[in-house]
Design a protein around this motif. Structure first.
Motif, PDB file in Angstrom:
ATOM      1  N   ARG B  53       0.788  -1.155  -0.014  1.00 28.02           N
ATOM      2  CA  ARG B  53       0.075  -0.013  -0.150  1.00 28.02           C
ATOM      3  C   ARG B  53       0.841   1.167  -0.001  1.00 28.02           C
ATOM      4  O   ARG B  53       0.688   2.361  -0.549  1.00 28.02           O
ATOM      5  N   GLU B  55       3.684   1.392  -1.328  1.00 29.74           N
ATOM      6  CA  GLU B  55       4.279   2.051  -2.799  1.00 29.74           C
ATOM      7  C   GLU B  55       2.981   2.416  -3.597  1.00 29.74           C
ATOM      8  O   GLU B  55       3.242   3.364  -4.445  1.00 29.74           O
ATOM      9  N   GLU B  56       1.818   1.644  -3.567  1.00 36.55           N
ATOM     10  CA  GLU B  56       0.892   1.920  -4.626  1.00 36.55           C
ATOM     11  C   GLU B  56       0.104   3.390  -4.262  1.00 36.55           C
ATOM     12  O   GLU B  56      -0.327   3.801  -5.362  1.00 36.55           O
ATOM     13  N   PHE B  60       4.672   5.140  -5.748  1.00 35.75           N
ATOM     14  CA  PHE B  60       4.377   5.198  -7.116  1.00 35.75           C
ATOM     15  C   PHE B  60       3.511   6.246  -7.656  1.00 35.75           C
ATOM     16  O   PHE B  60       4.175   6.902  -8.785  1.00 35.75           O
ATOM     17  N   THR B  74       6.208   1.067 -12.832  1.00 33.93           N
ATOM     18  CA  THR B  74       5.166   1.009 -11.911  1.00 33.93           C
ATOM     19  C   THR B  74       3.740   0.273 -12.166  1.00 33.93           C
ATOM     20  O   THR B  74       3.254  -0.533 -11.467  1.00 33.93           O
ATOM     21  N   ARG B  78       2.611  -2.772  -9.981  1.00 31.60           N
ATOM     22  CA  ARG B  78       1.076  -2.922  -9.564  1.00 31.60           C
ATOM     23  C   ARG B  78       0.617  -4.253  -9.826  1.00 31.60           C
ATOM     24  O   ARG B  78      -0.287  -4.993  -9.030  1.00 31.60           O
ATOM     25  N   HIS B  81       1.823  -6.828  -7.830  1.00 34.48           N
ATOM     26  CA  HIS B  81       1.405  -6.695  -6.384  1.00 34.48           C
ATOM     27  C   HIS B  81      -0.220  -7.553  -6.099  1.00 34.48           C
ATOM     28  O   HIS B  81      -0.395  -8.246  -5.265  1.00 34.48           O
ATOM     29  N   ASP B  82      -0.636  -7.322  -7.307  1.00 27.54           N
ATOM     30  CA  ASP B  82      -2.125  -8.315  -7.317  1.00 27.54           C
ATOM     31  C   ASP B  82      -1.767  -9.746  -7.157  1.00 27.54           C
ATOM     32  O   ASP B  82      -2.551 -10.542  -6.400  1.00 27.54           O
TER      33      ASP B  82
END
Lengths: 445, 147
Positions: B53, B55-56, B60, B74, B78, B81-82
């Motif tokens: 979180r 980062e997102e 990012f 990025t 992302r 990350h998912d």
């Protein structure tokens, strides 16, 4: 200018089949080395230059080790370093085809004394490895700020030396020119310490901490060891060719010392890993590092006059330690991580691209490659290694020992091949499951 | 001159802490100590999700705004990350059903997926962030601490 800024594309992993083809074929090519040894028996070990030994040796070093390493470079260099290997879709398959066709031709030419086969091997391998080295060196230039990229570049320059000498030897066997057997050791040294050694070192800076959650390699080792190793090889070669014994001895002692530092550091890092679970890749690498240290100590002892490296049994044993003990063990350990991971990643990307994540369950890495098979195959590898080590000393002893060592090597590598094929088979099943959830006519790679 | 950690150092330290917690959880499962496994996993899961979180939601967007690169590094981070969160969900499910083999398989998968993801961030993205976001590094790290 941002480092690698505008050129970065993280989604540049080649399609699955490009590296996977190499990783699946290589163990079976290596296994034929065992067949050659088994067929020829104790005749293989009459001296260092028997056709059968040379043929079998190169099935292992080119057919197995180099084929995997080439595939790994094309796969790893872009992802790890952000650099681009130009024309990946052409270079990868071309180099693989050259090795898959050229190595058997070469092995046949050497083992059976066939000049045409040796000549065909020389041409195919010369062209294939030439294309590969030029392309990777162009790509590695873009990765020169990265320690792994630099080590890979030095490894590929070493390959140029190895391949150049190798192709000239093959040409000699084909009757196209003189056969400079006096340069054999130079070819061997650059092959093992330069091509295999530097590539393993460069890749391990990333994957040893990655797979086993160890501390990072010390910064000074990452920065200075690969170029120092390369410079030492140059020093040794200059001394060797120029007949300057002290220079050559200094060079080779430095090579042994630097490889020893690398091997010892890797063992230390593994001993301090955070993931303590038993893992076949860790076992393979431990065996590889111990073998590397043993080989370095033996060569150093030879330089210091404690061991006669020119004696046939000693030199063949040293070759077994370096190639089977170090090279095959390390590459086997890597394959047991890379193949299931690539297969899993491909399935994940398929799910993500088609918005099926959470909706369709695919196998995890341990389900793609259950642990029991690789563990047992590692035992088979230990048996083959031990039998090959003993072979030069028992060749004139109990009848058929060398043949059985050859059989053991065939079993060792074939088994590895079948384990990897099983991963692909499971991947194919899961892929079919994912595709069954897609609307018809959805394009997939 | 900013004397504290750089963005690289700040984020990389969290990577190492997550590695440590993953290994501890894995070990507890392998030992069959399910109570310890649950608490270790919860710590690992919480820190990992918080890091993602950070980062997102902060790093990012700041990077994208400064560089104008919204579909580059990025975007792929992302997506990964998912994938990582999906594996975390599978680990939690295996833990809940006390399925050792399944948990260890998911943990192995998580480990390699995360490591190659972290390698890309540490080798390239974080360094770029230090370069383009150096003047706002302290402020960004302060905000990430609040996540």
């Amino acid at each position: 200018m941002l480092p690698g800024g505008g050129n970065l594309r993280y989604d540049r992993m080649p399609p699955l089949w490009v590296p996977l083809r190499a990783f699946l074929v290589a163990p079976f090519l290596g296994a034929t080395a065992g067949v050659v040894v088994a067929a020829a028996g104790s005749r293989t070990l009459d001296n260092r230059f028997t056709g059968e030994l040379l043929g079998g040796l190169h099935l292992l070093t080119l057919g197995f080790l180099t084929l995997v390493m080439v595939g790994a470079i094309v796969q790893v260099l872009p992802v790890v370093t952000g650099a681009n290997v130009p024309y990946t879709s052409v270079v990868g398959p071309t180099t693989q085809a050259a090795l898959i066709l050229g190595v058997p031709a070469m092995a046949w030419g050497l083992a059976r004394g066939s000049r045409p086969a040796a000549g065909i091997g020389a041409v195919i391998l010369g062209v294939g490895l030439g294309v590969f080295t030029l392309s990777v060196l162009a790509g590695a230039w873009g990765a020169r700020r990265n320690v792994t990229g630099r080590a890979m570049a030095l490894a590929v320059v070493s390959l140029v030396v190895v391949a150049g000498l190798g192709v000239s030897f093959l040409a000699g066997h084909a009757g196209w020119g003189p056969l400079r057997r006096d340069l054999t050791d130079v070819h061997l040294g650059w092959a093992l310490a330069g091509w295999v050694g530097l590539l393993v070192i460069g890749v391990s800076f990333q994957v040893v901490p990655m797979f086993q959650v160890t501390p990072a390699y010390p910064r000074w080792i990452q920065e200075y060891l690969p170029p120092a190793l390369f410079a030492s090889l140059v020093l040794w070669t200059v001394g060797r060719i120029g007949d300057r014994v002290r220079v050559a001895d200094a060079g080779i002692l430095l090579v042994c010392g630097l490889l020893g530092i690398y091997g010892g550091t890797t063992l230390w890092l593994q001993a301090h890993r955070r993931r303590r679970l038993r893992d076949v890749t860790t076992d393979c690498w431990r065996l590889g590092m111990v073998s590397l240290l043993a080989a370095c100590l033996t060569v150093a002892a030879g330089v210091l006059g404690l061991v006669d490296l020119g004696e046939t049994r000693v030199s063949i044993t040293l070759g077994v330690v370096a190639i089977v003990g170090f090279g095959v063990s390390v590459v086997t350990g890597m394959l047991y991580k890379i193949v299931p991971f690539l297969s899993w990643l491909h399935l994940q990307n398929l799910l993500t691209e088609n918005h099926l994540m959470g909706g369709v369950k695919v196998r995890n890495m341990r389900q793609l490659l259950p642990v029991s098979g690789p563990r047992n195959q590692f035992l088979a590898h230990l048996v083959a290694y031990a039998m090959l080590l003993a072979s030069p000393w028992l060749a004139r002893g109990p009848g058929g020992w060398v043949r059985w060592a050859g059989v053991a090597l065939t079993v060792d590598l074939s088994w590895l091949g079948f384990e990897l094929l099983a991963v692909v088979s499971r991947h194919t099943e899961d892929r079919a499951l994912v595709e069954s959830h897609l609307p018809p006519d959805t394009p997939t790679v | 001159m900013h004397e504290g950690p750089s963005i690289s150092e700040y984020m990389t330290a969290q990577h190492r802490e997550c590695d440590r917690l993953l290994a501890r959880a894995e070990h507890a499962v392998a030992d069959g100590d399910w109570d310890a496994a649950r608490s270790e996993f919860e710590a690992f899961d919480a820190l990992t999700r918080r890091h993602l979180r950070r980062e997102e939601e902060i790093l990012f967007p700041a990077f994208e705004e400064r560089t104008g690169m919204t579909t580059g590094p990025t975007a792929v981070m992302r997506m990964e990350h998912d994938q990582m969160r999906a594996v975390l969900d599978d680990m939690a499910a295996a833990l809940a059903s006390r399925d050792t083999d399944s948990y260890l398989g998911e943990s192995e998968t998580s480990m390699i997926l995360t490591q190659q993801h972290n390698m890309k961030e540490e080798q390239i993205l974080y360094g770029m962030s230090d370069q383009v976001l150096g003047d706002v590094a302290v402020e960004l790290m302060g905000r990430m601490d609040g996540v």
